[in-house]
Design an enzyme around this catalytic site. Structure first.
Site, PDB file in Angstrom:
ATOM      1  N   CYS A 113     -13.105  -5.114 -38.498  1.00 23.23           N
ATOM      2  CA  CYS A 113     -14.386  -4.610 -39.029  1.00 23.23           C
ATOM      3  C   CYS A 113     -15.041  -5.602 -39.997  1.00 23.23           C
ATOM      4  CB  CYS A 113     -14.183  -3.282 -39.745  1.00 23.23           C
ATOM      5  SG  CYS A 113     -13.456  -2.034 -38.696  1.00 23.23           S
ATOM      6  N   HIS A 263     -19.701  -1.681 -44.800  1.00 25.99           N
ATOM      7  CA  HIS A 263     -19.216  -1.348 -43.461  1.00 25.99           C
ATOM      8  C   HIS A 263     -19.254   0.171 -43.307  1.00 25.99           C
ATOM      9  CE1 HIS A 263     -16.778  -0.760 -40.020  1.00 25.99           C
ATOM     10  NE2 HIS A 263     -15.714  -0.361 -40.695  1.00 25.99           N
ATOM     11  N   ASN A 293     -18.293   4.578 -36.551  1.00 21.92           N
ATOM     12  CA  ASN A 293     -17.775   3.282 -36.998  1.00 21.92           C
ATOM     13  C   ASN A 293     -17.832   2.304 -35.818  1.00 21.92           C
ATOM     14  OD1 ASN A 293     -16.158   1.110 -37.712  1.00 21.92           O
ATOM     15  ND2 ASN A 293     -14.598   2.357 -38.725  1.00 21.92           N
TER      16      ASN A 293
HETATM   17  N1  ACO Z   1     -10.303  17.629 -35.661  1.00 19.05           N
HETATM   18  C1  ACO Z   1      -9.610  18.615 -36.249  1.00 19.05           C
HETATM   19  N2  ACO Z   1      -8.478  18.410 -36.938  1.00 19.05           N
HETATM   20  C2  ACO Z   1      -8.047  17.137 -37.048  1.00 19.05           C
HETATM   21  C3  ACO Z   1      -8.714  16.054 -36.452  1.00 19.05           C
HETATM   22  C4  ACO Z   1      -9.888  16.348 -35.735  1.00 19.05           C
HETATM   23  N3  ACO Z   1     -10.613  15.389 -35.129  1.00 19.05           N
HETATM   24  N4  ACO Z   1      -8.046  14.924 -36.727  1.00 19.05           N
HETATM   25  C5  ACO Z   1      -6.986  15.274 -37.481  1.00 19.05           C
HETATM   26  N5  ACO Z   1      -6.988  16.606 -37.654  1.00 19.05           N
HETATM   27  C6  ACO Z   1      -6.007  17.418 -38.392  1.00 19.05           C
HETATM   28  C7  ACO Z   1      -4.689  16.736 -38.537  1.00 19.05           C
HETATM   29  O1  ACO Z   1      -3.894  16.925 -37.378  1.00 19.05           O
HETATM   30  C8  ACO Z   1      -4.114  17.433 -39.739  1.00 19.05           C
HETATM   31  O2  ACO Z   1      -3.614  18.676 -39.333  1.00 19.05           O
HETATM   32  P1  ACO Z   1      -2.256  19.282 -40.010  1.00 19.05           P
HETATM   33  O3  ACO Z   1      -2.603  19.434 -41.473  1.00 19.05           O
HETATM   34  O4  ACO Z   1      -2.071  20.551 -39.283  1.00 19.05           O
HETATM   35  O5  ACO Z   1      -1.222  18.227 -39.772  1.00 19.05           O
HETATM   36  C9  ACO Z   1      -5.348  17.710 -40.609  1.00 19.05           C
HETATM   37  O6  ACO Z   1      -6.481  17.612 -39.723  1.00 19.05           O
HETATM   38  C10 ACO Z   1      -5.509  16.718 -41.738  1.00 19.05           C
HETATM   39  O7  ACO Z   1      -5.311  15.417 -41.203  1.00 19.05           O
HETATM   40  P2  ACO Z   1      -5.494  14.139 -42.088  1.00 19.05           P
HETATM   41  O8  ACO Z   1      -5.302  12.940 -41.243  1.00 19.05           O
HETATM   42  O9  ACO Z   1      -4.657  14.280 -43.304  1.00 19.05           O
HETATM   43  O10 ACO Z   1      -7.044  14.293 -42.484  1.00 19.05           O
HETATM   44  P3  ACO Z   1      -7.852  13.460 -43.525  1.00 19.05           P
HETATM   45  O11 ACO Z   1      -8.467  14.379 -44.515  1.00 19.05           O
HETATM   46  O12 ACO Z   1      -7.106  12.277 -44.058  1.00 19.05           O
HETATM   47  O13 ACO Z   1      -9.049  12.917 -42.614  1.00 19.05           O
HETATM   48  C11 ACO Z   1      -9.666  10.844 -41.526  1.00 19.05           C
HETATM   49  C12 ACO Z   1      -8.751  12.079 -41.512  1.00 19.05           C
HETATM   50  C13 ACO Z   1     -11.094  11.322 -41.351  1.00 19.05           C
HETATM   51  C14 ACO Z   1      -9.263   9.950 -40.378  1.00 19.05           C
HETATM   52  C15 ACO Z   1      -9.499  10.132 -42.901  1.00 19.05           C
HETATM   53  O14 ACO Z   1      -8.143   9.893 -43.183  1.00 19.05           O
HETATM   54  C16 ACO Z   1     -10.243   8.842 -42.934  1.00 19.05           C
HETATM   55  O15 ACO Z   1     -11.459   8.830 -43.015  1.00 19.05           O
HETATM   56  N6  ACO Z   1      -9.535   7.709 -42.941  1.00 19.05           N
HETATM   57  C17 ACO Z   1     -10.142   6.408 -42.875  1.00 19.05           C
HETATM   58  C18 ACO Z   1     -10.085   5.999 -41.462  1.00 19.05           C
HETATM   59  C19 ACO Z   1     -11.127   5.008 -41.068  1.00 19.05           C
HETATM   60  O16 ACO Z   1     -12.233   4.987 -41.542  1.00 19.05           O
HETATM   61  N7  ACO Z   1     -10.722   4.205 -40.118  1.00 19.05           N
HETATM   62  C20 ACO Z   1     -11.593   3.275 -39.520  1.00 19.05           C
HETATM   63  C21 ACO Z   1     -10.996   1.963 -39.353  1.00 19.05           C
HETATM   64  S1  ACO Z   1     -10.837   1.120 -40.866  1.00 19.05           S
HETATM   65  C22 ACO Z   1     -12.309   0.968 -41.422  1.00 19.05           C
HETATM   66  O17 ACO Z   1     -13.236   0.838 -40.704  1.00 19.05           O
HETATM   67  C23 ACO Z   1     -12.478   0.993 -42.870  1.00 19.05           C
END
Ligand code: ACO
Length: 336
Positions: A113, A263, A293
């Site tokens: 990214c 980003h 993204n």
């Molecule tokens: N829909 C519904 N539920 C979901 C989904 C979905 N799409 N995805 C995950 N869940 C569930 C999980 O299974 C979990 O369930 P559980 O509690 O029963 O186990 C629950 O939601 C919470 O999951 P987490 O992964 O802890 O959720 P979080 O609040 O951390 O949000 C997210 C997830 C949005 C991916 C967050 O961690 C995030 O934004 N991370 C950054 C990722 C990113 O931006 N990556 C891009 C590449 S790097 C970059 O560009 C910077």
């Protein structure tokens, strides 16, 4: 002193819009979950005639028009991408041929990214020694080909698209004083970082394969793998520190920055970053709601939209921040 100046910008988004409602039909998720966790409502997905190099070429042609530069005048075509449609030749070589930049040399660079920011930094270094050079820098991705559409943890986040800009050396200022130098247009400064020790938090194992004879399990290695929570924390901390260190070194206050183009990872990362930088919300450019993204394409698409919306005025200070797989991250100040 010569600075690398952006002469023009362009972008290209695939036609197909994939909504959160569409995703509800594909995996166990909801519009409410996606919107509240990511701020993303729609993303674009490449289809026929929209391979990575084709999106990149269209963005490039728009940037050339905006820069009033012909393809033949371009000396270097560089494409930041982690999703080339072939391993060899590079995406940049396809773009070079597609747009007719027959006098250019061409290559890809991959810093996930952060690729476009790394590319800007590289362009600045070329221009410092060869100020007449005209560089076409593109960030272009078709991440949809590298996503497991049955994995709700990742498939909701990413989209396809391309953004581009043309750079060259700014006119040399004669009898430069400290004040005129500070006001001179172009890339002012940047800082780039990497930490390969954390690669397992965000990676793709093997080259892409669209071979329909392979089972999903056999193709799993070529899909995006992510530990979302850890990526989130690292992204916020790293971009905050990079930006504040850069501002500090340049003795520039965040209040002096007219526009921040981070980003576009997700809205919660952007909001946390805004808060930690002490920046005004309205100074942060956001389009993650529309495109998700798009990795290396996210900053140049945002830069082009900001440019076309007249949110960049000559003399404005623009702050770019990025974070991505590797990990790679950094920030850059541009005097527009
Ligand atoms: N829909 C519904 N539920 C979901 C989904 C979905 N799409 N995805 C995950 N869940 C569930 C999980 O299974 C979990 O369930 P559980 O509690 O029963 O186990 C629950 O939601 C919470 O999951 P987490 O992964 O802890 O959720 P979080 O609040 O951390 O949000 C997210 C997830 C949005 C991916 C967050 O961690 C995030 O934004 N991370 C950054 C990722 C990113 O931006 N990556 C891009 C590449 S790097 C970059 O560009 C910077």
């Amino acid at each position: 002193m010569h600075r690398a100046v952006v002469l023009g910008t362009g972008s290209c988004l695939p036609r197909r819009v994939l909504t959160n409602d569409d995703l509800e039909q594909m995996v166990d998720t909801s519009d409410e979950w996606i919107t509240s966790r990511t701020g993303i409502h729609t993303r674009r997905i490449a289809g026929d005639g929209e391979q990575n190099y084709q999106l990149a070429s269209q963005a490039a042609e728009k940037a050339l028009v905006s820069a009033k530069v012909s393809a033949e005048e371009i000396d270097l075509v560089a494409v930041a991408t982690l999703t080339p449609h072939m391993m060899m030749p590079s995406c940049a070589c396809f773009v070079q041929t597609e747009i007719g930049a027959k006098n250019a040399f061409a290559f890809d660079l991959n810093a996930a990214c952060s690729g476009f920011l790394y590319g800007l930094d590289m362009a600045e270094k070329y221009i410092a020694t060869k100020p007449d050079m005209k560089i076409l820098l593109i960030g272009s991705e078709t991440l949809s080909a590298r996503i497991n559409w049955q994995d709700r943890n990742t498939c909701i986040l990413f989209g396809d698209g391309a953004g581009a800009c043309v750079l060259t050396g700014a006119m040399e200022t004669t009898r430069t004083t400290r004040t005129t130098e500070a006001k001179q247009r172009g890339i002012v400064a940047s800082n780039l970082y990497s930490d390969g020790s954390l690669w397992k938090l965000l990676y793709m194992d093997s080259p892409a394969s669209r071979n329909p004879d392979l089972l999903l399990e056999e193709r799993n290695g070529c899909f995006m793998q992510m530990t979302g929570r850890d990526v989130f924390k690292h992204a916020v901390r790293a971009m905050e520190k990079a930006a504040l260190d850069l501002l500090d070194l340049q003795q520039i206050s965040i209040q002096d920055v007219s526009l921040i183009i981070p980003h576009q990872a997700n809205i919660r990362i952007l909001n946390k970053l805004t808060e930690r930088l002490g920046a005004d919300q309205e100074k942060v450019f956001i389009n993650v709601d529309k495109y998700g993204n798009t990795s290396a394409a996210s900053i140049p698409i945002a830069l082009d939209e900001a440019n076309r919306q007249n949110r960049l005025k000559q003399g404005d200070l623009v702050l770019l921040c990025s974070f991505g797989g590797g990990f790679t991250w950094g920030s850059m100040l541009i005097r527009w």
